[in-house]
Write a protein that holds these residues in place. Sequence first.
Motif, short mmCIF file in Angstrom:
data_model
loop_
_atom_site.label_atom_id
_atom_site.label_comp_id
_atom_site.label_asym_id
_atom_site.label_seq_id
_atom_site.Cartn_x
_atom_site.Cartn_y
_atom_site.Cartn_z
N ASN A 47 1.90 7.44 -14.12
CA ASN A 47 0.84 7.62 -13.11
C ASN A 47 -0.54 7.45 -13.75
O ASN A 47 -1.44 6.84 -13.17
CB ASN A 47 0.93 9.00 -12.47
CG ASN A 47 2.04 9.10 -11.44
OD1 ASN A 47 2.51 8.09 -10.93
ND2 ASN A 47 2.46 10.31 -11.13
N ASP A 48 -0.69 8.00 -14.96
CA ASP A 48 -1.95 7.85 -15.69
C ASP A 48 -2.15 6.39 -16.09
O ASP A 48 -3.24 5.82 -15.94
CB ASP A 48 -1.94 8.73 -16.95
CG ASP A 48 -1.55 10.17 -16.65
OD1 ASP A 48 -2.00 10.70 -15.63
OD2 ASP A 48 -0.76 10.74 -17.42
N ALA A 49 -1.07 5.78 -16.60
CA ALA A 49 -1.14 4.37 -17.00
C ALA A 49 -1.48 3.47 -15.82
O ALA A 49 -2.18 2.47 -15.97
CB ALA A 49 0.18 3.96 -17.64
N GLN A 50 -0.98 3.83 -14.63
CA GLN A 50 -1.24 3.03 -13.43
C GLN A 50 -2.74 2.94 -13.15
O GLN A 50 -3.26 1.87 -12.81
CB GLN A 50 -0.53 3.67 -12.23
CG GLN A 50 -0.53 2.83 -10.97
CD GLN A 50 0.45 1.68 -11.04
OE1 GLN A 50 1.29 1.61 -11.93
NE2 GLN A 50 0.33 0.75 -10.13
N VAL A 51 -3.43 4.05 -13.32
CA VAL A 51 -4.87 4.07 -13.09
C VAL A 51 -5.60 3.21 -14.12
O VAL A 51 -6.50 2.43 -13.78
CB VAL A 51 -5.39 5.52 -13.13
CG1 VAL A 51 -6.92 5.55 -13.01
CG2 VAL A 51 -4.77 6.34 -12.01
N GLU A 89 -6.20 7.12 -8.21
CA GLU A 89 -7.61 7.21 -8.60
C GLU A 89 -8.16 5.84 -9.01
O GLU A 89 -7.43 4.98 -9.51
CB GLU A 89 -7.78 8.20 -9.77
CG GLU A 89 -7.46 9.64 -9.43
CD GLU A 89 -5.99 10.00 -9.57
OE1 GLU A 89 -5.66 11.18 -9.45
OE2 GLU A 89 -5.17 9.07 -9.80
N THR A 90 -9.46 5.66 -8.82
CA THR A 90 -10.12 4.41 -9.19
C THR A 90 -10.40 4.35 -10.68
O THR A 90 -10.28 3.30 -11.31
CB THR A 90 -11.43 4.25 -8.41
OG1 THR A 90 -11.16 4.33 -7.01
CG2 THR A 90 -12.09 2.91 -8.71
N TYR A 91 -10.79 5.48 -11.26
CA TYR A 91 -11.13 5.54 -12.68
C TYR A 91 -10.35 6.66 -13.36
O TYR A 91 -10.11 7.72 -12.77
CB TYR A 91 -12.64 5.80 -12.87
CG TYR A 91 -13.52 4.77 -12.23
CD1 TYR A 91 -13.61 3.48 -12.76
CD2 TYR A 91 -14.26 5.06 -11.10
CE1 TYR A 91 -14.42 2.52 -12.19
CE2 TYR A 91 -15.08 4.11 -10.51
CZ TYR A 91 -15.15 2.84 -11.06
OH TYR A 91 -15.95 1.90 -10.48
#
Length: 355
Positions: free
Chosen positions: A156-160, A197-199
């Motif tokens: 999920n973090d990598a996706q952002v 998230e965008t960023y």
Amino acid sequence: LKPMFQLRDMQVLFTCSYISAKLSGSNSRCSGRVEVFHSGQWGTVCDDSWDTKDAEVVCRQVGCGRAVSAPQSAHFGQGNGQIWLDNVNCLGNETYLIGCAHNGLRKHDCGHSEDAGVVCEVRLVDGSSPCSGRVESGGLPQRSVGTVCDDSWDTNDAQVVCRQVGCGHAVSAPQSAHFGQGSGQIWLDDVQCSGSETYLIGCAHNGLGKHNCLHAKDAGVVCEENSVRLSGSNSRCSGRVEVFHSGQWGTVCDDSWDTKDAEVVCRQVGCGRAVSAPQSAHFGQGSGQIWLDNVNCSGSETYLIGCAHNGLGTHNCGHAEDAGVVCEGKNTSDFIFRATPAIHFIYDYVHFKNV
């Protein structure tokens, strides 16, 4: 006549506002020498008056978030050819660099030793492609670059991150400094993104600079865009060359295809040196897009997309001309996290663990 001149001025501004920008001279897609495209060729920007407000516009234009710094004096190496802009003076809220105040296109008193650069908020470093690597983020407002700790780090973090740097979907979220240890600050820890998230900085985290980590826990990502895989063979290190772009895999045409091109591919997929560069769909015909044609690598490039070519999707080929490679087949553990399609990634991870 006055209204006509006003209309012509408006038309010129409208046309120029879409001049594109790119970053060169770096192994990260989100840092490098600033180059703009005009009149059919790329050129650089002089560093006179260059500052973080100018860098802010560039970082936003190329899809890399906020600016961390605005290096001068050809920090990312000297470009060549035209110097298109000088004395750029952005407010920081412009959509395009060309919309900032400047001397006018090609009006300058500079040499390439003054080429301007940018470092943007999130960048990927030391990966096998522009879309994989150690995640580094700017700790605004301190304007220095640091890493992200892998506590709670997941896809999920990598996706952002992948979306923020313009590299499509995430394939994996490597931990434990898989792409090498960074240095300096560790800006983020316990990052918990929903994935929408965008960023990255907008995700939940402990706070800038608050962590209990060492650089041995630096987080990384592998994204799909511009990744390379080998298909149509029962060997991991030989096959039809395919590139991922705009959400889909496509092939490479064999016009001008040779062992220098194959050398880059073999190195990118972690398979050592090239043995040969088969042409004429030696490993079977692919389907869908043909992304590259007239590839002309020197052999020293880090990734295939960095070689000279006609442009993504520009070709005069059919799949009967799909290019392939045969590599030496050196197995490197790097490939576990650098394999590009998710299904190959899972297969090679399981296979490696059971060897």
